[in-house]
Every structure is written in structure tokens, then in C-alpha cells.
Scaffold this motif. Structure first.
Motif, PDB file in Angstrom:
ATOM      1  N   ASP A  50       0.996  -1.056  -0.022  1.00  0.00           N
ATOM      2  CA  ASP A  50      -0.119   0.178  -0.133  1.00  0.00           C
ATOM      3  C   ASP A  50       0.993   1.280  -0.214  1.00  0.00           C
ATOM      4  O   ASP A  50       1.936   1.292   0.929  1.00  0.00           O
ATOM      5  CB  ASP A  50      -0.711  -0.114   1.321  1.00  0.00           C
ATOM      6  N   THR A  51       0.493   2.161  -0.832  1.00  0.00           N
ATOM      7  CA  THR A  51       1.382   3.452  -1.117  1.00  0.00           C
ATOM      8  C   THR A  51       0.415   4.817  -0.881  1.00  0.00           C
ATOM      9  O   THR A  51      -0.677   4.585  -1.126  1.00  0.00           O
ATOM     10  CB  THR A  51       2.289   3.432  -2.194  1.00  0.00           C
ATOM     11  N   ASP A  52       1.181   5.818  -1.073  1.00  0.00           N
ATOM     12  CA  ASP A  52       0.250   7.037  -1.114  1.00  0.00           C
ATOM     13  C   ASP A  52      -0.424   7.200  -2.390  1.00  0.00           C
ATOM     14  O   ASP A  52      -1.511   7.692  -2.479  1.00  0.00           O
ATOM     15  CB  ASP A  52       1.260   8.296  -0.961  1.00  0.00           C
ATOM     16  N   ASP A  53      -0.055   6.467  -3.311  1.00  0.00           N
ATOM     17  CA  ASP A  53      -0.759   6.515  -4.574  1.00  0.00           C
ATOM     18  C   ASP A  53      -1.579   5.045  -4.947  1.00  0.00           C
ATOM     19  O   ASP A  53      -2.173   4.977  -6.150  1.00  0.00           O
ATOM     20  CB  ASP A  53       0.262   6.424  -5.879  1.00  0.00           C
ATOM     21  N   GLY A  54      -1.840   4.562  -3.870  1.00  0.00           N
ATOM     22  CA  GLY A  54      -2.595   3.108  -4.044  1.00  0.00           C
ATOM     23  C   GLY A  54      -1.902   1.738  -3.913  1.00  0.00           C
ATOM     24  O   GLY A  54      -0.746   1.939  -3.657  1.00  0.00           O
ATOM     25  N   PRO A  55      -2.457   0.827  -4.053  1.00  0.00           N
ATOM     26  CA  PRO A  55      -1.741  -0.416  -4.024  1.00  0.00           C
ATOM     27  C   PRO A  55      -0.539  -0.462  -5.496  1.00  0.00           C
ATOM     28  O   PRO A  55      -0.742  -0.100  -6.351  1.00  0.00           O
ATOM     29  CB  PRO A  55      -3.057  -1.287  -4.520  1.00  0.00           C
ATOM     30  N   ALA A  56       0.254  -1.294  -5.056  1.00  0.00           N
ATOM     31  CA  ALA A  56       1.572  -1.168  -5.610  1.00  0.00           C
ATOM     32  C   ALA A  56       2.477  -2.693  -5.603  1.00  0.00           C
ATOM     33  O   ALA A  56       2.280  -3.279  -4.585  1.00  0.00           O
ATOM     34  CB  ALA A  56       2.514  -0.104  -5.425  1.00  0.00           C
ATOM     35  N   SER A  57       2.870  -3.137  -6.792  1.00  0.00           N
ATOM     36  CA  SER A  57       3.588  -4.357  -6.761  1.00  0.00           C
ATOM     37  C   SER A  57       5.019  -3.825  -6.604  1.00  0.00           C
ATOM     38  O   SER A  57       5.344  -2.802  -6.468  1.00  0.00           O
ATOM     39  CB  SER A  57       3.466  -5.068  -8.146  1.00  0.00           C
ATOM     40  N   LEU A  58       5.692  -5.037  -6.322  1.00  0.00           N
ATOM     41  CA  LEU A  58       7.169  -4.605  -6.314  1.00  0.00           C
ATOM     42  C   LEU A  58       7.651  -3.792  -7.370  1.00  0.00           C
ATOM     43  O   LEU A  58       8.713  -3.264  -7.360  1.00  0.00           O
ATOM     44  CB  LEU A  58       8.234  -5.844  -5.968  1.00  0.00           C
ATOM     45  N   GLY A  59       7.480  -4.242  -8.750  1.00  0.00           N
ATOM     46  CA  GLY A  59       7.735  -3.777  -9.695  1.00  0.00           C
ATOM     47  C   GLY A  59       7.527  -2.296  -9.956  1.00  0.00           C
ATOM     48  O   GLY A  59       8.075  -1.520 -10.202  1.00  0.00           O
ATOM     49  N   ASP A  60       6.255  -1.993  -9.397  1.00  0.00           N
ATOM     50  CA  ASP A  60       5.864  -0.500  -9.252  1.00  0.00           C
ATOM     51  C   ASP A  60       6.647   0.315  -8.535  1.00  0.00           C
ATOM     52  O   ASP A  60       6.816   1.465  -8.817  1.00  0.00           O
ATOM     53  CB  ASP A  60       4.440  -0.554  -8.795  1.00  0.00           C
ATOM     54  N   LEU A  61       7.544  -0.163  -7.475  1.00  0.00           N
ATOM     55  CA  LEU A  61       8.207   0.663  -6.569  1.00  0.00           C
ATOM     56  C   LEU A  61       9.491   1.240  -7.278  1.00  0.00           C
ATOM     57  O   LEU A  61      10.225   2.186  -7.010  1.00  0.00           O
ATOM     58  CB  LEU A  61       8.698  -0.021  -5.294  1.00  0.00           C
ATOM     59  N   PHE A  62       9.938   0.448  -8.507  1.00  0.00           N
ATOM     60  CA  PHE A  62      10.753   1.025  -9.339  1.00  0.00           C
ATOM     61  C   PHE A  62      10.718   2.441 -10.013  1.00  0.00           C
ATOM     62  O   PHE A  62      11.572   2.969 -10.183  1.00  0.00           O
ATOM     63  CB  PHE A  62      11.293  -0.145 -10.329  1.00  0.00           C
ATOM     64  N   ALA A  63       9.353   2.404 -10.036  1.00  0.00           N
ATOM     65  CA  ALA A  63       9.153   3.828 -10.583  1.00  0.00           C
ATOM     66  C   ALA A  63       9.823   4.358 -12.031  1.00  0.00           C
ATOM     67  O   ALA A  63      10.381   5.461 -12.337  1.00  0.00           O
ATOM     68  CB  ALA A  63       9.055   5.003  -9.685  1.00  0.00           C
ATOM     69  N   GLY A  64      10.031   3.426 -12.539  1.00  0.00           N
ATOM     70  CA  GLY A  64      10.647   3.418 -14.092  1.00  0.00           C
ATOM     71  C   GLY A  64      12.039   3.318 -13.993  1.00  0.00           C
ATOM     72  O   GLY A  64      12.834   3.503 -15.144  1.00  0.00           O
ATOM     73  N   ARG A  65      12.471   3.322 -12.726  1.00  0.00           N
ATOM     74  CA  ARG A  65      14.219   3.002 -12.611  1.00  0.00           C
ATOM     75  C   ARG A  65      14.468   1.472 -12.768  1.00  0.00           C
ATOM     76  O   ARG A  65      13.548   0.752 -12.738  1.00  0.00           O
ATOM     77  CB  ARG A  65      14.709   3.535 -11.399  1.00  0.00           C
ATOM     78  N   SER A  66      15.902   0.998 -12.939  1.00  0.00           N
ATOM     79  CA  SER A  66      16.061  -0.474 -13.183  1.00  0.00           C
ATOM     80  C   SER A  66      16.542  -0.883 -11.895  1.00  0.00           C
ATOM     81  O   SER A  66      16.956  -2.026 -11.575  1.00  0.00           O
ATOM     82  CB  SER A  66      17.410  -0.477 -14.296  1.00  0.00           C
ATOM     83  N   GLN A  67      16.817   0.089 -10.687  1.00  0.00           N
ATOM     84  CA  GLN A  67      17.231  -0.233  -9.544  1.00  0.00           C
ATOM     85  C   GLN A  67      16.474   0.373  -8.331  1.00  0.00           C
ATOM     86  O   GLN A  67      15.806   1.327  -8.188  1.00  0.00           O
ATOM     87  CB  GLN A  67      18.816   0.236  -9.267  1.00  0.00           C
ATOM     88  N   LEU A  68      16.254  -0.549  -7.413  1.00  0.00           N
ATOM     89  CA  LEU A  68      15.420  -0.391  -6.193  1.00  0.00           C
ATOM     90  C   LEU A  68      16.245  -0.560  -4.840  1.00  0.00           C
ATOM     91  O   LEU A  68      16.582  -1.638  -4.957  1.00  0.00           O
ATOM     92  CB  LEU A  68      14.149  -1.185  -6.391  1.00  0.00           C
ATOM     93  N   LEU A  69      16.253   0.289  -4.086  1.00  0.00           N
ATOM     94  CA  LEU A  69      16.784   0.070  -2.599  1.00  0.00           C
ATOM     95  C   LEU A  69      15.649   0.110  -1.746  1.00  0.00           C
ATOM     96  O   LEU A  69      15.124   1.208  -1.633  1.00  0.00           O
ATOM     97  CB  LEU A  69      17.998   1.128  -2.296  1.00  0.00           C
ATOM     98  N   ILE A  70      15.668  -0.710  -0.858  1.00  0.00           N
ATOM     99  CA  ILE A  70      14.576  -0.756   0.204  1.00  0.00           C
ATOM    100  C   ILE A  70      15.152  -0.773   1.701  1.00  0.00           C
ATOM    101  O   ILE A  70      16.026  -1.688   1.865  1.00  0.00           O
ATOM    102  CB  ILE A  70      13.723  -1.882   0.013  1.00  0.00           C
TER     103      ILE A  70
END
Length: 253
Positions: free
Chosen positions: A52-72
Motif C-alpha cells: 500500500d502506497t500514497d498512490d494506491g496499491p502497488a507491486s514490487l515492480g511498481d516501486l521501481f517507478a521506471g528505474r532499473s534499481q530499487l533500494l528498500i
């Protein structure tokens, strides 16, 4: 009178140059470790994690927001907490400043916690943070990446943290700092300790997502910005216990 060694400028300079060589060696070792991190095998992520995010439900892929790398950053904020962990909060105080730089260098930075989104949003407003923060409430994400354990696992052992199996917990003997932090989060120490800190890295390539790296416990030291400054201060970390607070809990002045 100070008990520290007092010397001339020439003596200081000689000692400083000797220390500089050691610092350079540490920098070279750090560069080598970074290369070894990047050379780790990638593990494909097949599970459909939901957030759940400020912009609604999201997948892990959505968290990349168009980037190729994701740090959590695995932020300790369990479902029963009333406020985030003070240690995680001190680390996260630095995120606002560099998240925008990472986002413009093909890297998205998120915090993820098990607390419901409404709690995270309220605490985020209190802290004045703007970096993205997602809730994994009700999902397996925190458990699969070894930063949460169940009450049963806490009692009997067997969960993994920092690449070691955790032994059965003696919940009556949790140290005072843990009890102090738990109380500041509005919960008891055993409940507080069912969430742990960490960070994980992911990459997306050819439509697939891979887990590339995770670190926990003292592995987070280099991400704790205040300690990097304290390590260069005259008295170092100069601590005998947990001295830090949330940034709005220090006395003014």
C-alpha cells in the motif's frame, strides 16, 4: 586537565600522515567490497508482493517507478507500534536529502514497514519526511526477507536474521535499551523485537526482478549518517548506551 596525548603541530602531522595511509587502505578495501557486492549472483523474485502506497496499491515492480534499481530500507514499524523505531528514524532522517539524487541516477529508494499505511503516513508527517514509504501489512515481504518473525518463531527459534538462525527468545531478559525503545514506540519489548532493521537491493532487467543484496544489524552502520560524523569527532561515538531520540524529542537548544 585532559588525559589525551598533547603534541606539537609537527607531531600531529606525522601521526596524521600515518593515519592517512590506513584510511586510504580502508577506502581501497571498501571499493573492493562494493565490487564484490555487485558481483553477487542475482536471485529472481517470482512472488507477487503487494504494498500500500500514497498512490494506491502497488507491486514490487511498481516501486521501481521506471528505474532499473530499487533500494528498500526495512524500517522497524510493526502493526502494533504507535511510532517508528528511534534508531530507524535517526537513519531515515538522512533519506530526504539524497533520495532525489538517487532517483535521478536510476535508483529508487523506499522505506517499507509492516504497519498499516495510515500509521506510516501520520508518522511521516510528524517527522517531516518526503521519501516514499510503503506498507507491506498483511503480506510476506518482511518475513521472506528476514526482517520480521512471528510470535511462534520468537518463542521457539528458527527464524533467520543476519544470516543466522535466531535461538528461542528469553523474552523476560530483553535488555533495557530494547524495553526503552519499545516503550517509546507504544508497545512491549517482545512485540517490538518481532521486527528488525535491514536493507535490500533489487534490479529489473528484461522484465524480470532480481534480489541482489541484503544487509542487517551492524551492516547498516555505513547508512547511519550521524555515526559517520561522530567517527570523525574528537570523542568519537562517546556512548555507553542508546543516547539518541527522534529528532523532535530532544530538548530545545
Amino acid at each position: 586537565m585532559t588525559k589525551h596525548v598533547i603534541g606539537t603541530r609537527q607531531e600531529w602531522l606525522a601521526a596524521r600522515i600515518a593515519l592517512l595511509e590506513a584510511e586510504k587502505e580502508l577506502t581501497r578495501q571498501s571499493d573492493e567490497l562494493a565490487q564484490r557486492r555487485q558481483a553477487l549472483p542475482w536471485v529472481k523474485v517470482d512472488k507477487d508482493y503487494r504494498f500500500d502506497t500514497d498512490d494506491g496499491p502497488a507491486s514490487l515492480g511498481d516501486l521501481f517507478a521506471g528505474r532499473s534499481q530499487l533500494l528498500i530500507y526495512h524500517f522497524m514499524f510493526g502493526p502494533d507500534y504507535k511510532a517508528g523505531c528511534p534508531s530507524c528514524s535517526m537513519i531515515a532522517d538522512g533519506f530526504n536529502g539524497f533520495a532525489v539524487h538517487l532517483a535521478n541516477h536510476d535508483v529508487m529508494l523506499w522505506a517499507v514497514s509492516r504497519a498499516p499505511l495510515a500509521k506510516l503516513q501520520e508518522y511521516k508527517r510528524r517527522m517531516g519526511w518526503t521519501f516514499p514509504w510503503a506498507s507491506s501489512h498483511g503480506g510476506d515481504f518482511n518475513f521472506d526477507f528476514n526482517v520480521s518473525l512471528t510470535e511462534e518463531q520468537q518463542r521457539t527459534g528458527g527464524a533467520e536474521y543476519n544470516y543466522r538462525a535466531t535461538p528461542p527468545g528469553d523474552l523476560a531478559k530483553l535488555p533495557q535499551p530494547v524495553r526503552q525503545f519499545a516503550a517509546s514506540c507504544g508497545t512491549d519489548a517482545p512485540t517490538f523485537m518481532r521486527d528488525r532493521p535491514g536493507m535490500s537491493a533489487f534490479v529489473r532487467e528484461d522484465g524480470a526482478i532480481y534480489h541482489t543484496y541484503s544487509t542487517y544489524a551492524r551492516g547498516l552502520d555505513s547508512l547511519w549518517g550521524a555515526y559517520q560524523w561522530l567517527d570523525r569527532a574528537p570523542k568519537g561515538r562517546n556512548e555507553s548506551g542508546a543516547w539518541w531520540r527522534r529528532h523532535d524529542e530532544y530538548a530545545a537548544g
